[in-house]
Design an enzyme around this catalytic site. Structure first.
Site, PDB file in Angstrom:
ATOM      1  NE  ARG A  58      -4.302  -1.311   0.123  1.00  0.00           N
ATOM      2  CZ  ARG A  58      -4.433  -2.401  -0.656  1.00  0.00           C
ATOM      3  NH1 ARG A  58      -3.469  -2.741  -1.485  1.00  0.00           N
ATOM      4  NH2 ARG A  58      -5.528  -3.125  -0.612  1.00  0.00           N
ATOM      5  CD  GLU A  75      -3.216   2.831  -5.508  1.00  0.00           C
ATOM      6  OE1 GLU A  75      -4.243   2.206  -5.813  1.00  0.00           O
ATOM      7  OE2 GLU A  75      -2.212   2.275  -5.079  1.00  0.00           O
ATOM      8  CG  HIS A 129      -3.362  -1.330  -6.865  1.00  0.00           C
ATOM      9  ND1 HIS A 129      -3.817  -0.659  -5.751  1.00  0.00           N
ATOM     10  CD2 HIS A 129      -3.345  -2.639  -6.523  1.00  0.00           C
ATOM     11  CE1 HIS A 129      -4.060  -1.535  -4.775  1.00  0.00           C
ATOM     12  NE2 HIS A 129      -3.792  -2.747  -5.227  1.00  0.00           N
TER      13      HIS A 129
END
Ligand code: 8YV
Length: 329
Positions: free
Chosen positions: A244, A273, A291
């Site tokens: 993350r 994000e 991602h």
């Protein structure tokens, strides 16, 4: 439970999973492949028995507070659950489940790909050819030199399922495996991985050549790799993050990369994000991915199957296998 539960799915899932959900539940899908707005999420949570969200849905305490009385299960399609206030959900007697294990190997593969790609300048070489329409000077003894992987020290932050799967791969590439975790892993596993445990993250950081971030984002891991810690890393060390974005202070990382205080970075995840800091796009020695570490057809199907199992077990009045237990309990 009597009758089919109303299951609201916030994002478009693989067709086979949606088809099975439609058979088993009174399922409602999101036909647009876009995150739901905050208001649409609130409306879904007011009505549904089960919500199936993903990492792109922020389910904070205020949304949980407004959830309707029927909402009893949040069956996340994904492993990380930092987008959900699990504590608030459990207080409201809403069960939260996730999809662990099924994306471990895919995520570890992509982590390894970044561990190879950054020191070996893979992306840079590929870009040179593509951007110059295939024109290049030809082989040269001194052009496009990267750094050898074998013999380097890899530090894994977070030795859970994914961290261990990365360690297995890393060993096959001749990397020396080091790790920092809240607790050492079982000594048999440690031996099998040939891994050295560091109680102190700081001390490990001083030693390693490549850092791989593989821990979840929790209040305890937020900005664990901060400005001070980046400063104690070797100036030619690399940072790889497939966990993350929030575990790394992204601004501090960018500044260190811009000032040449780090060798490079491979990032599949970012703070805030889907925004990508434009400064990252200017750095040659940074590989950026959108991602996608767990993005395989097989993995997505298995994630969907886990969601189906969790909902069905809950429907049978049993405890779903992938319940997330908040840290305070
Ligand atoms: C998932 C992820 O695809 O599972 C996770 O934690 O980060 C992703 O790779 C995503 O979370 C789907 O919700």
């Amino acid at each position: 439970m009597a009758g089919k539960p109303l299951v609201i799915v916030t994002r478009k899932l693989p067709e086979a999973i949606e088809a099975r959900m439609a058979e088993l539940f009174d399922a409602r899908f999101n036909r647009l492949d876009e995150p739901m707005s905050h208001d649409d999420l609130a409306a879904a949570m007011a009505e549904a028995d089960v919500l199936v969200p993903t990492v792109t849905d922020r389910i904070g305490p205020e949304l949980i507070e407004k959830a309707g009385p029927r909402l009893k299960l949040i069956a996340q399609f994904g492993t990380g659950i930092d987008n959900i206030d699990v504590e608030a959900a459990v207080k409201r007697k809403i069960t939260v489940t996730n999809t662990p294990s099924v994306l471990t190997e895919d995520t570890a593969d992509m982590t390894m790909a970044l561990i190879l790609a950054v020191p070996r300048r893979l992306n840079e070489g590929a870009r040179r050819l593509r951007n110059n329409r295939g024109v290049w000077p030809g082989w040269s003894p001194t052009w496009m030199l990267g750094h050898r992987i074998g013999g380097k020290k890899l530090g894994i932050l977070g030795m859970g399922r994914i961290g261990q799967a990365v360690a297995h791969r890393a060993r096959a590439f001749g990397l020396e495996v080091h790790y920092h975790n809240r607790n050492p892993v079982n000594s048999v596993i440690e031996k099998e991985l040939g891994a050295t445990y560091w109680d102190s993250f700081d001390r490990m950081l001083r030693e390693i050549d490549i850092l791989s971030v593989n821990c979840p984002h929790t209040p305890a891991t937020y900005h664990l790799l901060n400005e001070r810690r980046i400063a104690i890393m070797k100036p030619d060390a690399y940072v790889v993050n497939t966990a993350r974005g929030e575990v790394v202070d992204q601004d501090a990382l960018i500044t260190a990369l811009e000032e040449g205080r780090l060798g490079g970075a491979g990032l599949d995840v970012f703070e805030r994000e889907p925004a990508i800091d434009p400064r990252l796009l200017k750095l040659e020695n940074v590989v950026l991915l959108p991602h996608m570490s767990s993005a395989t057809v097989e993995g997505r199907l298995e994630m969907g199957e886990r969601v189906l199992i969790n909902i069905r077990v809950w429907m049978d009045g049993e405890k779903p296998p992938d319940r997330v237990i908040p840290a305070i309990l």
